[in-house]
Scaffold this active site. Sequence first.
Site, PDB file in Angstrom:
ATOM      1  CG  PHE A  13      38.916-100.100 -56.476  1.00  0.00           C
ATOM      2  CD1 PHE A  13      37.736-100.508 -55.878  1.00  0.00           C
ATOM      3  CD2 PHE A  13      39.573 -98.990 -55.946  1.00  0.00           C
ATOM      4  CE1 PHE A  13      37.208 -99.841 -54.774  1.00  0.00           C
ATOM      5  CE2 PHE A  13      39.067 -98.319 -54.839  1.00  0.00           C
ATOM      6  CZ  PHE A  13      37.879 -98.753 -54.266  1.00  0.00           C
ATOM      7  N   GLY A  33      38.449-104.946 -70.698  1.00  0.00           N
ATOM      8  CA  GLY A  33      39.360-105.392 -69.666  1.00  0.00           C
ATOM      9  C   GLY A  33      40.022-106.676 -70.093  1.00  0.00           C
ATOM     10  CG  LEU A  72      39.061 -95.977 -65.864  1.00  0.00           C
ATOM     11  CD1 LEU A  72      37.957 -96.571 -64.999  1.00  0.00           C
ATOM     12  CD2 LEU A  72      39.331 -94.527 -65.491  1.00  0.00           C
ATOM     13  CE1 TYR A 141      50.380 -97.349 -61.021  1.00  0.00           C
ATOM     14  CE2 TYR A 141      50.637 -95.064 -60.345  1.00  0.00           C
ATOM     15  CZ  TYR A 141      49.828 -96.153 -60.593  1.00  0.00           C
ATOM     16  OH  TYR A 141      48.474 -96.042 -60.413  1.00  0.00           O
ATOM     17  CG  ASN A 170      47.223 -92.961 -52.095  1.00  0.00           C
ATOM     18  OD1 ASN A 170      47.709 -91.990 -52.682  1.00  0.00           O
ATOM     19  ND2 ASN A 170      47.960 -93.961 -51.652  1.00  0.00           N
ATOM     20  CG  PHE A 201      56.526-101.202 -46.596  1.00  0.00           C
ATOM     21  CD1 PHE A 201      57.569-102.112 -46.709  1.00  0.00           C
ATOM     22  CD2 PHE A 201      55.305-101.520 -47.162  1.00  0.00           C
ATOM     23  CE1 PHE A 201      57.404-103.314 -47.382  1.00  0.00           C
ATOM     24  CE2 PHE A 201      55.124-102.717 -47.837  1.00  0.00           C
ATOM     25  CZ  PHE A 201      56.177-103.623 -47.947  1.00  0.00           C
ATOM     26  NE  ARG A 266      56.600 -99.608 -50.031  1.00  0.00           N
ATOM     27  CZ  ARG A 266      55.364 -99.890 -50.445  1.00  0.00           C
ATOM     28  NH1 ARG A 266      55.098-101.059 -50.990  1.00  0.00           N
ATOM     29  NH2 ARG A 266      54.393 -99.001 -50.305  1.00  0.00           N
ATOM     30  CG  ASP A 269      56.415 -95.969 -50.135  1.00  0.00           C
ATOM     31  OD1 ASP A 269      55.638 -95.963 -51.100  1.00  0.00           O
ATOM     32  OD2 ASP A 269      56.592 -96.970 -49.400  1.00  0.00           O
TER      33      ASP A 269
END
Length: 308
Positions: A13, A33, A72, A141, A170, A201, A266, A269
């Site tokens: 993206f 990529g 990236l 992550y 985000n 969630f 979750r 989060d």
Amino acid sequence: MTMTALVTGASGFLGRALVPALLAVGESVVATGRKTCPFAPHPRLIWRQADLADPAAPLAGILRGVDTIYHLSWSTIPADSNLTPSEDARINIVGALRLLESVERGTSPRFIFASSGGTVYGRLIEAPAPEEHPLRPLSAYGVSKRSVEAYLDLFASFGAIRPVSLRMGNLFGPGQETARLFGAVAHFSKRALAGVPIHMFGDGAVVRDYVYIDDAVEALVRAGHTEVSSAAFNIGSGKGRSLNDIVAVLQKHLAKPIMVEREPGRPFDVPVSVLDSAKARHELGWSTRVSFEEGVVRTLASLAKAVP
């Protein structure tokens, strides 16, 4: 003299938005990529299909003559990284290390890393969080992003690179993938347009700092073209938006009612993630230009055009 930039993860993206922006300012681009080239032919664009974590991938050739590296490439999302942390580390940390080890000695390129402001800090003890906030990620992550930042500092101490990590909020906007449970704005928008329930969630109170894709690209380009003293910058709006806020904005711009189905929260989060980007304003001259609501409207319009 024309500058040459390497963009890893160029089929993602953020990469699909950054490459055209670099070409537009006159740079030559080597884009890599794991997928086939997503770009139209361009005289200053070279595509190299490569997996950074593959020991057989010839990275030295890709890096030859490169002035700036935009790293990236990333293969996981917070939701699945904890399932196999060793695989997350093998692909993402080792992939970054192989890239760093392949930099030609004596060249010291500018190295811009797309880190994660939403995961490296963990549970905030201060919001908006400044760059000095403790780094206590709750997902593999976030641990991997933090680890790559540390390796950048190490290689900088050798004089091998001139790095800066952009801890991004985000990201959202037209072109974001909607199939995976990542990118709430795009995912919610697609389901709302289709008239199917949004799966949420928790109670929807989870707050994130959303950054429109064009603003994120501007931050990357500014970081690549500016020598700054800070090793890391938050790239965020400084304003938190909850999942319920996203639904409210979508409902404002859609005639049909939006259905929401709630699922258990979750553990990875964090309740609130909002970034203090004062340092980016002062040192990079960067701040968000596209408001959250305008970004959502543009995302909706783009998805609506794609519906057959």
